[in-house]
Design a protein around this motif. Structure first.
Motif, PDB file in Angstrom:
ATOM      1  N   ASP A  19      12.335   5.330 -38.549  1.00 23.12           N
ATOM      2  CA  ASP A  19      10.905   5.024 -38.551  1.00 23.12           C
ATOM      3  C   ASP A  19      10.513   4.160 -39.743  1.00 23.12           C
ATOM      4  N   GLU A  22      10.069  -1.529 -40.100  1.00 26.17           N
ATOM      5  CA  GLU A  22       8.761  -2.003 -39.680  1.00 26.17           C
ATOM      6  C   GLU A  22       8.874  -3.342 -38.964  1.00 26.17           C
ATOM      7  N   ASN A 114       7.559   0.982 -35.787  1.00 23.41           N
ATOM      8  CA  ASN A 114       6.158   1.109 -35.393  1.00 23.41           C
ATOM      9  C   ASN A 114       5.781   0.152 -34.270  1.00 23.41           C
ATOM     10  N   THR A 117       3.194   1.781 -31.306  1.00 23.18           N
ATOM     11  CA  THR A 117       1.748   1.812 -31.514  1.00 23.18           C
ATOM     12  C   THR A 117       1.161   0.407 -31.529  1.00 23.18           C
TER      13      THR A 117
END
Length: 290
Positions: A19, A22, A114, A117
């Motif tokens: 996670d 990015e 990410n 999202t």
């Protein structure tokens, strides 16, 4: 942090990336794509089900590729609800046309942690622009781990952490059911089975899917319901009880948020990371939000 890894897909196998990685929004774009020519081939090539739902709108995630070309690296498919009853039950809306499902969300393993999202937020904006009659989006997370005969994990089982990160409303589980499972661990949709049993339009595609998985062809004149029963009797198909998927709601308008008050709002479930098979959810589901 909600998780330590994000799930990605390639060639119908899940992969995991940190996670902490990015994306660079400047290198990405989100736009409406053709369901037949772009979304369906991508989903069938990479998603574990290798199947495409009946779409109302398909949205693509594009990254800068070689020579400045845009490369499709993710797909979000908004599909018709699993049935009309799911709309009042999961969204609090009376008209089934005013909600849709987030039927597929597939991002390949070239993208950072990410990316989901990023894609979801922009896809919702496009959905409101193109389909203003849709007020809410319903999504499901399947918590059952699926393994093929070689012991390879097809689907690790999940409880919707990405939907939690996207500020959805968790309303509990869908109804429990009994699935018919293929030898590779994949379930057959109840709709496909119904088409075969009742000789409905689309039965040929459903039968071909079973044949490609190794089922014996139906004999000349053999009743299709009897054929399915024999596949189960001989062990090609097996039954598995499913506890129900976790259900999430994304109200997109003020009216949808008001309607969502009729729907339970419960604490988010979490993963039981010690589970190696079956339902990988750790609860309590009985604890209500204060």
């Amino acid at each position: 942090m909600l998780t330590t890894r994000s799930q990605r897909w390639r060639d119908r196998r899940c992969h995991w990336i940190p996670d902490a990685t990015e994306i660079d929004p400047k290198q990405l774009a989100v736009d409406i794509i053709s369901t037949r020519n772009q979304a369906a081939p991508f989903v069938r090539a990479h998603h574990y089900t290798a199947s495409m739902p009946v779409a109302r709108l398909s949205v693509g995630l594009f990254a800068n590729g070689a020579g400045g070309r845009a490369t499709l690296v993710g797909v979000c498919v908004f599909s018709h609800p699993v049935n009309n009853a799911s709309v009042p039950k999961s969204a609090g809306l009376t008209d089934p046309r005013t909600a849709c499902d987030l039927g597929r969300l597939v991002i390949d393993d070239s993208q950072g942690g990410n990316a989901e999202t990023f894609l979801i937020a922009r896809a919702f904006r496009l959905l409101r622009r193109e389909k203003p009659e849709i007020l809410s989006v319903i999504s499901y997370a399947d918590p059952v781990r699926r393994v093929d005969p070689d012991g390879q994990v097809i689907l690790p089982g999940h409880c919707g952490l990405i939907y939690r990160a996207a500020n959805s409303q968790y309303s509990g589980r869908s109804s429990p059911r009994t699935d018919l499972i293929l030898p590779d661990g994949q379930p057959i949709s109840s709709r496909a089975l119904s088409k075969i049993r009742n000789a409905e339009c689309g039965q040929r595609y459903a039968i071909d899917a079973l044949l490609s998985a190794g089922a014996r062809p139906p004999n000349f004149g053999e009743d299709r319901a009897d054929w399915l029963a024999d596949l189960e009797r001989t062990g090609f198909l097996r039954r598995r009880r499913h506890p129900g998927c976790h259900t999430y709601l994304f109200p997109l308008t003020k009216a949808a948020r008001i309607a969502a008050r009729k729907v339970p709002s419960l604490p988010y479930p979490v993963l039981d990371r010690s589970a190696t098979q079956g339902d990988v959810t750790a609860l309590p589901l009985l604890q209500h939000a204060v």
